[in-house]
Design an enzyme around this catalytic site. Structure first.
Site, PDB file in Angstrom:
ATOM      1  N   THR A   1       4.351   1.859   2.218  1.00 50.43           N
ATOM      2  CA  THR A   1       5.607   2.115   1.501  1.00 50.43           C
ATOM      3  C   THR A   1       6.333   3.313   2.090  1.00 50.43           C
ATOM      4  OG1 THR A   1       4.811   1.142  -0.566  1.00 50.43           O
ATOM      5  CG2 THR A   1       6.589   2.752  -0.740  1.00 50.43           C
ATOM      6  N   SER A   2       5.602   4.401   2.308  1.00 52.40           N
ATOM      7  CA  SER A   2       6.229   5.629   2.809  1.00 52.40           C
ATOM      8  C   SER A   2       6.708   5.498   4.250  1.00 52.40           C
ATOM      9  CB  SER A   2       5.253   6.805   2.696  1.00 52.40           C
ATOM     10  OG  SER A   2       4.164   6.650   3.599  1.00 52.40           O
ATOM     11  N   GLY A   5       0.827  -1.193   0.000  1.00 53.59           N
ATOM     12  CA  GLY A   5       0.000   0.000   0.000  1.00 53.59           C
ATOM     13  C   GLY A   5       0.864   1.246   0.000  1.00 53.59           C
ATOM     14  N   CYS A   6       0.256   2.375  -0.328  1.00 56.53           N
ATOM     15  CA  CYS A   6       1.019   3.624  -0.416  1.00 56.53           C
ATOM     16  C   CYS A   6       1.512   4.086   0.953  1.00 56.53           C
ATOM     17  CB  CYS A   6       0.184   4.705  -1.094  1.00 56.53           C
ATOM     18  SG  CYS A   6      -1.521   4.831  -0.491  1.00 56.53           S
ATOM     19  N   TYR A   7       0.616   4.120   1.951  1.00 59.58           N
ATOM     20  CA  TYR A   7       1.064   4.512   3.286  1.00 59.58           C
ATOM     21  C   TYR A   7       2.149   3.587   3.819  1.00 59.58           C
ATOM     22  CZ  TYR A   7      -2.769   7.927   3.903  1.00 59.58           C
ATOM     23  OH  TYR A   7      -3.616   8.999   3.788  1.00 59.58           O
TER      24      TYR A   7
END
Length: 402
Positions: A209-210, A205-207
């Site tokens: 990953t960051s 997911g994007c969150y």
């Protein structure tokens, strides 16, 4: 590298092995015979097979399932500049029968197949697929796909290794538990070797990953405490998908900011899974996401405790070591603040660490484009690895600014 130096290095490595800059892989591969190639850039050594990469007319045939969504269209945009991939199949149930240019006019210049319903998809002309379908629908579809296909799934359906945890957070039983055992979590820089050997990759997911990119190396090195990790994360509206939702209307999101998924966002178990694996013990976090009035971009601001005797400089050096030579994860110079506008449209993650005014605490800032490194770009990076290509192939887009 000069031609004479390259020849000497190749001779030292043995027959059927060549040296070249990974940034010039497209031109250097032209005309080579099938074999094992070792690409050496100035940053790091990348090893890959070129069995199907050598002849441009034998491009890898790629399907995009769910091409009418944001992540699907981003895959199409990125693959347009990929020298070894071509799209041969695109599905979109609600847009079946239409062209991609009629759904996304910015892609009208691309020579692509028409959109078909998933039930009418013919996979006989496909080597690999990107699944850009909604959560909780992908398991059954992937379970029915031909076994010879390489698959990168951009939904959350195979990210959680524990199927009971999946049921708890997604409200329904996992419908492909045997396939879950095969899935590899695709945070490329952390699980590179596992991704390289995988058939099915669960794209992060994007969150997560960051958040995992900066935290995993620090936790593995035992530099930050496992308790009291607080994450304040913000995303552009495209992270909510393209579906028509009242909460995503312009008048609902413009000129403001709002929190959502408080204490129960579905990325929480994915983040905790990655941190717990790094720590080799259970890690629990406080995580609150926010929706920002911008199309794309994501920032995670992470607050953590330094372990006794550890300084912020120690964290900086660890991140420097962990990501030395990485193409897409960049630690900024000391004091520089990562901004979402500096990674827009690219596959980069910019990050940095700062000493908190509260003694013993650190602030970590990480930014990505939620649709690229947070989704489609990382998916392409993973499929490159899975199919034997340099992982930066087709991804060297520079950020869009302003």
């Amino acid at each position: 590298m000069s031609s004479s130096a390259a020849a000497a290095a190749a001779a030292a490595l043995g027959p059927d092995v060549f040296l070249f800059s990974s940034l010039d892989v497209g031109t250097q591969l032209h005309g080579l015979q099938v074999g094992s190639v070792r690409a050496v850039s100035s940053r790091r050594r990348v090893r890959f097979s070129v069995a199907s990469a050598l002849k441009s007319e034998e491009k890898l045939r790629v399907g995009v399932l769910g091409a009418s969504g944001y992540t699907g269209s981003e895959i199409v945009r990125l693959v347009a500049n990929h020298p070894y991939f071509r799209i041969t199949l695109m599905t979109a149930d609600r847009k079946a029968g239409q062209s991609i240019g009629s759904v996304f006019p910015h892609l009208i210049t691309q020579d692509l197949p028409g959109l078909v319903a998933i039930g009418d998809a013919d996979f006989s002309n496909t080597d690999a697929v990107f699944c850009c379908l909604p959560h909780a629908t992908t398991q059954e579809i992937i379970k029915s796909l031909p076994r010879e296909l390489k698959i990168v799934d951009l939904s959350a359906d195979f990210r959680l290794r524990n199927v009971d945890e999946y049921k708890e957070w997604y409200g329904q039983p996992h419908s492909a538990p045997e396939l879950q055992k095969e899935a590899t979590y695709g945070l490329t820089e952390i699980y590179r070797e596992e991704v390289r050997k995988a058939r099915l990759v669960a794209n992060p997911g994007c969150y997560p990953t960051s958040i995992l990119l900066p935290l995993v190396p620090l936790i593995q090195a035992r530099l930050v405490g496992l308790e009291n990790i607080i994450i304040d994360a913000k995303s552009g509206v495209s992270g909510a998908g393209r579906g028509a939702k009242e909460a995503n209307l312009y008048t609902e999101v413009s000129e403001g900011i709002h929190s959502y998924g408080i204490t129960k966002h579905r990325h929480v178990p994915e983040i905790e899974q990655g941190l717990s694996e790094a720590a080799q013990s259970k890690v629990t976090i406080s995580f609150t996401p926010h929706l920002m009035p911008m199309s794309r971009g994501m920032q995670s601001t992470i607050y953590a405790e330094l372990l006794p005797g550890v300084t912020v400089d120690d964290l900086y050096r660890q991140l420097q070591t962990a990501y030395k030579g990485e193409e897409f994860v960049r630690l900024l110079s000391k004091g520089s603040v990562p901004h979402t506008r500096h990674i827009r449209g690219s596959n980069y993650c910019f990050l940095n660490v700062f000493e908190d005014r509260i003694p013993g605490r650190v602030i970590i800032i990480s930014v990505i484009d939620n649709l690229v490194k947070g989704a489609s770009g990382q998916a392409l990076q993973n499929l490159n690895l899975m199919t034997g290509y340099a992982e930066n192939t087709g991804l060297l887009y520079q950020p869009l600014f302003p």
